[in-house]
Design a protein around this motif. Sequence first.
Motif, mmCIF file in Angstrom:
data_model
loop_
_atom_site.group_PDB
_atom_site.id
_atom_site.type_symbol
_atom_site.label_atom_id
_atom_site.label_comp_id
_atom_site.label_asym_id
_atom_site.label_seq_id
_atom_site.Cartn_x
_atom_site.Cartn_y
_atom_site.Cartn_z
ATOM 1 N N LYS A 10 0.851 -1.185 0.000
ATOM 2 C CA LYS A 10 0.000 0.000 0.000
ATOM 3 C C LYS A 10 0.887 1.236 0.000
ATOM 4 C CE LYS A 10 -4.135 1.753 2.232
ATOM 5 N NZ LYS A 10 -4.916 1.486 1.016
ATOM 6 N N VAL A 11 0.745 2.019 -1.035
ATOM 7 C CA VAL A 11 1.524 3.252 -1.143
ATOM 8 C C VAL A 11 0.571 4.409 -0.881
ATOM 9 C CG1 VAL A 11 2.869 4.695 -2.724
ATOM 10 C CG2 VAL A 11 3.088 2.207 -2.818
ATOM 11 N N GLU A 12 0.899 5.203 0.117
ATOM 12 C CA GLU A 12 -0.019 6.269 0.532
ATOM 13 C C GLU A 12 0.668 7.622 0.454
ATOM 14 O OE1 GLU A 12 -3.094 4.442 3.860
ATOM 15 O OE2 GLU A 12 -1.430 5.673 4.497
ATOM 16 N N HIS A 13 0.172 8.466 -0.421
ATOM 17 C CA HIS A 13 0.685 9.838 -0.522
ATOM 18 C C HIS A 13 2.206 9.893 -0.609
ATOM 19 C CE1 HIS A 13 -3.402 10.898 0.368
ATOM 20 N NE2 HIS A 13 -3.346 10.300 1.541
ATOM 21 N N LEU A 14 2.765 8.992 -1.372
ATOM 22 C CA LEU A 14 4.227 8.938 -1.490
ATOM 23 C C LEU A 14 4.782 10.200 -2.149
ATOM 24 C CD1 LEU A 14 6.926 7.296 -1.368
ATOM 25 C CD2 LEU A 14 6.356 6.438 -3.640
ATOM 26 N N CYS A 15 5.739 10.815 -1.475
ATOM 27 C CA CYS A 15 6.460 11.954 -2.049
ATOM 28 C C CYS A 15 7.946 11.662 -1.984
ATOM 29 C CB CYS A 15 6.194 13.238 -1.262
ATOM 30 S SG CYS A 15 4.480 13.766 -1.259
ATOM 31 N N GLN A 16 8.624 11.835 -3.092
ATOM 32 C CA GLN A 16 10.077 11.758 -3.085
ATOM 33 C C GLN A 16 10.611 12.978 -3.818
ATOM 34 O OE1 GLN A 16 12.345 9.699 -1.540
ATOM 35 N NE2 GLN A 16 13.752 11.209 -2.360
ATOM 36 N N GLY A 55 9.607 2.987 -7.586
ATOM 37 C CA GLY A 55 10.100 1.643 -7.274
ATOM 38 C C GLY A 55 11.233 1.662 -6.269
ATOM 39 N N ARG A 56 12.166 2.571 -6.468
ATOM 40 C CA ARG A 56 13.319 2.642 -5.565
ATOM 41 C C ARG A 56 12.916 3.112 -4.172
ATOM 42 N NH1 ARG A 56 18.519 2.845 -8.199
ATOM 43 N NH2 ARG A 56 19.271 4.215 -6.561
ATOM 44 N N SER A 57 11.882 3.958 -4.122
ATOM 45 C CA SER A 57 11.386 4.397 -2.808
ATOM 46 C C SER A 57 10.795 3.216 -2.051
ATOM 47 C CB SER A 57 10.309 5.471 -2.964
ATOM 48 O OG SER A 57 10.837 6.611 -3.590
ATOM 49 N N ILE A 58 10.062 2.381 -2.782
ATOM 50 C CA ILE A 58 9.396 1.247 -2.139
ATOM 51 C C ILE A 58 10.410 0.274 -1.540
ATOM 52 C CG2 ILE A 58 7.940 -0.795 -2.577
ATOM 53 C CD1 ILE A 58 6.451 0.943 -4.688
ATOM 54 N N GLY A 66 7.755 12.154 1.930
ATOM 55 C CA GLY A 66 6.454 12.177 2.587
ATOM 56 C C GLY A 66 5.649 10.935 2.271
ATOM 57 N N GLY A 67 4.621 10.702 3.068
ATOM 58 C CA GLY A 67 3.736 9.564 2.841
ATOM 59 C C GLY A 67 4.228 8.293 3.509
ATOM 60 N N SER A 68 3.573 7.186 3.200
ATOM 61 C CA SER A 68 3.927 5.909 3.810
ATOM 62 C C SER A 68 3.857 4.798 2.779
ATOM 63 C CB SER A 68 2.935 5.540 4.925
ATOM 64 O OG SER A 68 2.949 6.487 5.955
ATOM 65 N N VAL A 69 4.644 3.754 3.019
ATOM 66 C CA VAL A 69 4.508 2.527 2.243
ATOM 67 C C VAL A 69 4.324 1.383 3.243
ATOM 68 C CG1 VAL A 69 5.617 0.920 0.641
ATOM 69 C CG2 VAL A 69 5.975 3.386 0.372
ATOM 70 N N PHE A 70 3.242 0.628 3.039
ATOM 71 C CA PHE A 70 2.995 -0.541 3.888
ATOM 72 C C PHE A 70 3.223 -1.793 3.048
ATOM 73 C CE2 PHE A 70 0.379 2.835 5.549
ATOM 74 C CZ PHE A 70 0.463 2.701 6.920
ATOM 75 N N PHE A 71 3.973 -2.741 3.600
ATOM 76 C CA PHE A 71 4.171 -4.017 2.920
ATOM 77 C C PHE A 71 3.750 -5.106 3.890
ATOM 78 C CE2 PHE A 71 7.300 -7.484 1.786
ATOM 79 C CZ PHE A 71 6.641 -7.885 0.640
ATOM 80 N N LYS A 72 2.843 -5.962 3.473
ATOM 81 C CA LYS A 72 2.290 -6.989 4.354
ATOM 82 C C LYS A 72 1.758 -6.373 5.638
ATOM 83 C CE LYS A 72 4.811 -11.048 3.128
ATOM 84 N NZ LYS A 72 5.612 -12.124 3.667
#
Length: 405
Positions: A10-16, A55-58, A66-72
Amino acid sequence: MQNNQDVLLKVEHLCQYFPMEGGELKAVDNVSFDIKKGEVFGLVGESGCGKTTTGRSIIKLYNITGGSVFFKGIRICAGKRSYQDAMKSAKKEYGEKIKNASSEAEKSQLKAELDQIIVENKAKIKAANFDQKNCDKEYSEELVKKLNASYQPAIEAASGEEKAKLTAQYKDALRKAKKTKLVTQIQMIFQDPIASLDPRMTVRDIIAEGLVIQGERDKKVIDEKVYEMLELVGLVREHASRYPHEFSGGQRQRIGVARAIIMNPDLIIADEPVSALDVSIQAQVINLLNDLRDKFGLTILFIAHDLSVVKYFSDRIGVMYFGKMVELASSEELFLNPLHPYTRSLISAIPLPDPIYEKQRQRIVYNPLADHDYSVDQPSFREVKPGHFVMCNDAEFEKYQSILK
Ligand SMILES: Nc1ncnc2c1ncn2[C@@H]1O[C@H](COP(=O)(O)OP(=O)(O)O)[C@@H](O)[C@H]1O
Ligand SMILES: [Mg+2]
């Protein structure tokens, strides 16, 4: 932190953002999407729009802005910018209010409110730092717990030689579990199969590298695993002792796939895996990924710069433009009802092997300034139909709704 289980990523409001002269380059700006277990999610957009950065952010190659990445369900990336901004603007806003307050009582009330905002945001920053650092530890602790639960009763029940054997197995598994990182379950396949394989390493060492890092020491186990992977990707075990330069582009990409698959990943990020290959080879590599997907129930984030490559392979497609996600829908829906003018322009660029169609095919050129009027009403990413999202403002939202009717 836990999250929905059927959703793998789950990628939420990802900012790089990258610093650059005179400001920042918003390579990825407020991008949200999720990938369900077992699905292929296509991420499409022209060169430079931020696909690789996503992809690299994940895989945690950056500390995201900014934002969040959830894995599992575990938060693996957490940016802090939004909290810092919230504190900054609260300080400004309340500073003004406090200055203009008419009584001491009002002043202290406002100060208390501001303090509260600052405390809350500081807590969020602390939580972000904690999650980012601790996700791997949290995960390996979970693995250790599972191992204990499965081995300990068996070891207790066993005796003599059996007990010793189980104990040795348990210890080896425990050592590896402690080294296991959650992010190694996300593996990346890169665009350029020449640059991404170390020319001084044998194919065996390239494919085995991840296993070795994860604590595998048994040479025989490693060799067998490498041979198995080679065969899985359509190469042969004799290739193990050779070097990358001895292979063709398509074969090198197969080595890249083997290197990813050996880690038994839950998620593969394939970053334009066929863009550097001859058209005739592209289909072979796509078919290979498709086979592996069926065999292992893999989930794939498939990045491409044109829609034709992802059309048949992806369950859902996200279209990026200049760091933003502009449209997201199932593949079928996207091709049936493309709404955003940029998506339409991408679709119009796909040639078809039909001379009559080709004669009439009109390329639509996307011109953001002419296609949108965002002078008053700014766009946001909105769901225009269940599962179909478009970047649009109010007027466009209404227009899209009527098109869909
Ligand atoms: N490490 C970096 N530092 C500064 N700018 C970067 C970096 N990586 C990518 N960029 C810039 O971010 C933008 C998006 O790049 P990228 O994610 O590679 O796009 P894509 O993969 O869609 O072609 C580009 O303008 C690129 O120049
Ligand atoms: Mg790229």
